[in-house]
Design a protein around this motif. Structure first.
Motif, PDB file in Angstrom:
ATOM      1  N   VAL A 172       0.780  -1.139   0.058  1.00  0.00           N
ATOM      2  CA  VAL A 172       0.112  -0.076   0.265  1.00  0.00           C
ATOM      3  C   VAL A 172       1.023   1.178   0.077  1.00  0.00           C
ATOM      4  N   ALA A 173       0.414   2.029  -0.815  1.00  0.00           N
ATOM      5  CA  ALA A 173       1.271   3.440  -0.909  1.00  0.00           C
ATOM      6  C   ALA A 173       0.112   4.592  -0.949  1.00  0.00           C
ATOM      7  N   THR A 174       0.904   5.689  -0.394  1.00  0.00           N
ATOM      8  CA  THR A 174      -0.155   7.050  -0.398  1.00  0.00           C
ATOM      9  C   THR A 174       0.117   7.537  -1.829  1.00  0.00           C
ATOM     10  N   TRP A 175      -0.720   8.603  -2.151  1.00  0.00           N
ATOM     11  CA  TRP A 175      -0.460   9.380  -3.339  1.00  0.00           C
ATOM     12  C   TRP A 175       0.657  10.217  -3.426  1.00  0.00           C
ATOM     13  N   ARG A 176       1.144  10.414  -2.164  1.00  0.00           N
ATOM     14  CA  ARG A 176       2.640  10.966  -2.082  1.00  0.00           C
ATOM     15  C   ARG A 176       3.585  10.309  -2.474  1.00  0.00           C
ATOM     16  N   ASP A 177       3.438   9.020  -1.764  1.00  0.00           N
ATOM     17  CA  ASP A 177       4.554   7.859  -2.190  1.00  0.00           C
ATOM     18  C   ASP A 177       4.594   7.562  -3.443  1.00  0.00           C
ATOM     19  N   ALA A 178       3.290   7.420  -4.103  1.00  0.00           N
ATOM     20  CA  ALA A 178       3.329   6.743  -5.442  1.00  0.00           C
ATOM     21  C   ALA A 178       3.487   7.733  -6.670  1.00  0.00           C
ATOM     22  N   ALA A 179       3.263   8.937  -6.553  1.00  0.00           N
ATOM     23  CA  ALA A 179       3.235  10.038  -7.503  1.00  0.00           C
ATOM     24  C   ALA A 179       4.603  10.176  -8.199  1.00  0.00           C
ATOM     25  N   PRO A 180       5.679  10.214  -7.129  1.00  0.00           N
ATOM     26  CA  PRO A 180       7.115  10.289  -8.002  1.00  0.00           C
ATOM     27  C   PRO A 180       7.423   9.148  -8.708  1.00  0.00           C
ATOM     28  N   ALA A 181       7.086   7.969  -8.633  1.00  0.00           N
ATOM     29  CA  ALA A 181       7.413   6.772  -9.203  1.00  0.00           C
ATOM     30  C   ALA A 181       6.470   6.556 -10.564  1.00  0.00           C
ATOM     31  N   ALA A 182       5.606   7.346 -10.751  1.00  0.00           N
ATOM     32  CA  ALA A 182       4.849   7.122 -12.020  1.00  0.00           C
ATOM     33  C   ALA A 182       5.428   7.816 -12.904  1.00  0.00           C
ATOM     34  N   ALA A 183       5.558   6.923 -14.330  1.00  0.00           N
ATOM     35  CA  ALA A 183       6.059   7.568 -15.424  1.00  0.00           C
ATOM     36  C   ALA A 183       5.248   8.444 -16.076  1.00  0.00           C
ATOM     37  N   PRO A 184       6.140   9.572 -16.658  1.00  0.00           N
ATOM     38  CA  PRO A 184       4.836  10.554 -17.402  1.00  0.00           C
ATOM     39  C   PRO A 184       4.233   9.620 -18.640  1.00  0.00           C
ATOM     40  N   VAL A 185       3.159   9.910 -18.845  1.00  0.00           N
ATOM     41  CA  VAL A 185       2.326   9.586 -19.803  1.00  0.00           C
ATOM     42  C   VAL A 185       2.464   9.958 -21.216  1.00  0.00           C
ATOM     43  N   ARG A 186       2.991   9.438 -22.446  1.00  0.00           N
ATOM     44  CA  ARG A 186       3.095  10.120 -23.752  1.00  0.00           C
ATOM     45  C   ARG A 186       1.629  10.260 -24.026  1.00  0.00           C
ATOM     46  N   GLU A 187       1.502  11.394 -24.808  1.00  0.00           N
ATOM     47  CA  GLU A 187       0.047  11.488 -25.430  1.00  0.00           C
ATOM     48  C   GLU A 187      -0.414  10.530 -26.168  1.00  0.00           C
ATOM     49  N   GLU A 188       0.637   9.714 -27.044  1.00  0.00           N
ATOM     50  CA  GLU A 188      -0.090   8.734 -27.934  1.00  0.00           C
ATOM     51  C   GLU A 188      -0.340   7.530 -27.069  1.00  0.00           C
ATOM     52  N   GLU A 189      -0.108   7.474 -25.837  1.00  0.00           N
ATOM     53  CA  GLU A 189      -0.145   6.180 -24.977  1.00  0.00           C
ATOM     54  C   GLU A 189      -1.488   6.372 -24.040  1.00  0.00           C
ATOM     55  N   GLN A 190      -2.028   7.474 -24.088  1.00  0.00           N
ATOM     56  CA  GLN A 190      -3.146   7.855 -23.261  1.00  0.00           C
ATOM     57  C   GLN A 190      -4.606   6.888 -23.804  1.00  0.00           C
TER      58      GLN A 190
END
Length: 434
Positions: A172-190
């Motif tokens: 389990v992670a909080t959003w504060r913990d999880a957000a830095p690990a999230a890779a940026p989503v490229r527009e074509e992958e949305q």
């Protein structure tokens, strides 16, 4: 008024022997009911103690140093926290139908191992699928992860839809913990959710499902939930903005797709003797099953206008015999190159060859790259309308291919209009009767 019953198979804990336990993975079950399949899924999450988390579905790999154990208590965490998990769910909505879901795993002495998730209509079926998948996956890796453990849950539909759920909670992670690990989503992958105009992580009644996208996602139980874009044929670009291949869609989006499915296929119910329309629970199982690839055509307004399905796992197609393919196509079956083309649908407002071609071309190219064979079935009514020839022409356009009819089924009817009016003695007489 009970609408769900549950049963579990609980193994011993899996504990590493040569390393200190690091990650503790807890396995939980829930058998829920509701007035809709979605609310039944939510109820199952509640009974499993994880209803208030945003779920991030993982591929089924157990890291070294892990300990796997069954737990009944609710999982600790804050409302809306992120839960990284592997899960299996099964649905039933007709009275008397049974849904079985199961997670199986194996781990070596370091705690490293594999999970698989399966669902079906019986305990024996799901247990066999788990054993078979893990045996194949260990053979692929040429590594002995030890004996198989599994946890199964079932739900019986009495008068409302039900969901059987088994979930393995990693962390389990909080959003504060999880957000830095999230890779940026490229527009074509949305990924845009059909019918809602949303872009970004998809949600299931508040349970968010995000995905990591490999460049060529395999058709295996341990794959990562993914969506990838494929090129749109030039001839289809006026009707189709993009085509995505989905290995898993969330329950809410699957319900949107089911409405598209009903709109496109409702007429077949009075044209064919055999049932060609999937029940909602069957359709949702296909949408949630990563072994079935969903090719989605999107219109220029962001709406889903068509869908086709393709699978290499013939066990996901309940109306065919995988044994026939193994017997008649042994070479293709041995290397998982026997595909099944499940269905093709186009929204009534977007009928035309452009939408169909946009979805079938990437399917055909996938099969061709693997030098595979793709089969499908069609009722006489659709064959008479020329769909069989249309599919063959589309598939033949992308490679050196031979198409043939491999089976037929004929339905007969004998209609009685009353007793015979001629001499009864003229009726056929069974030899040896008195």
């Amino acid at each position: 008024m009970s609408t769900a019953r549950s049963a579990q198979r609980r193994p011993a804990e899996t504990v590493p022997t040569t390393a200190d336990a690091g990650l503790t993975i807890t396995v939980r079950t829930g058998s829920g009911s509701g007035r809709t399949l979605l609310s039944a899924f939510d109820h199952a999450l509640h009974l499993a103690g994880v209803a208030d988390f945003n779920l991030v579905t993982l591929s089924s790999v157990i890291p070294p140093g892990s300990r796997v154990r069954n737990v009944d208590a609710p999982l600790a965490g804050g409302h809306g926290d992120v839960l990284f998990a592997v899960r299996a769910e099964a649905f039933a909505e007709r009275p008397g139908d049974v849904a079985w879901a199961g997670l199986g795993w194996c781990a070596d002495e370091t705690g490293a191992g594999l999970f698989v998730e399966h669902h079906g209509t019986s305990e024996e079926q799901v247990a066999t699928l788990i054993e078979t998948s893990l045996a194949d996956m260990q053979a692929t890796r040429d590594h002995d992860y030890g004996p198989v453990s599994m946890t199964l849950a079932s739900a019986v539909c009495v008068d409302r839809p039900v969901c059987a759920l088994v979930i393995a909670a990693y962390e389990v992670a909080t959003w504060r913990d999880a957000a830095p690990a999230a890779a940026p989503v490229r527009e074509e992958e949305q990924v845009s959710d059909a019918g809602h105009g949303r872009v970004g992580p998809r949600s299931v009644h508040g349970h968010s499902v995000t995905s990591a996208e490999p460049s060529e996602p395999p058709l295996h139980d341990d794959e990562v939930v993914s969506s990838r874009s494929v090129p749109v044929p030039e001839a289809s670009r006026s009707a189709v903005a993009r085509v995505t291949v989905e290995t898993h869609v969330d329950a809410e989006t699957a319900r949107d797709y089911y409405r598209l499915y009903r709109q496109s296929f409702s007429g077949i119910e009075t044209l064919a003797v055999a049932r060609h329309m999937l029940h909602e629970s069957e359709f949702l199982e296909e949408m949630l099953d990563p072994r079935v690839h969903k090719y989605i055509a999107w219109g220029h307004g962001g709406e889903a206008v068509g869908m086709t399905t393709l699978t290499q796992d013939l066990a996901t197609v309940p109306w065919i015999s995988p044994q026939w393919f193994a017997h008649h196509l042994p070479e293709h079956s041995a290397r998982q190159a026997a595909y099944y083309f499940g269905f093709a649908l186009v929204h009534p407002d977007h009928q035309g060859a452009q939408v169909l071609r946009a979805m079938i071309e990437p399917m055909a190219l996938e099969v061709m790259r693997n030098r595979g064979v793709v089969t499908w079935d069609m009722c006489a009514a659709n064959d008479a309308r020329g769909f069989g020839q249309t599919y063959m022409k589309l598939l033949e356009a992308f490679g050196d291919v031979t198409t043939e009819v491999i089976d037929r089924q004929t339905y007969y009817a004998a209609t009685y209009h009353g007793p015979r009016t001629d001499d009864p003695a003229a009726a056929p007489h069974e030899e040896g009767s008195s």
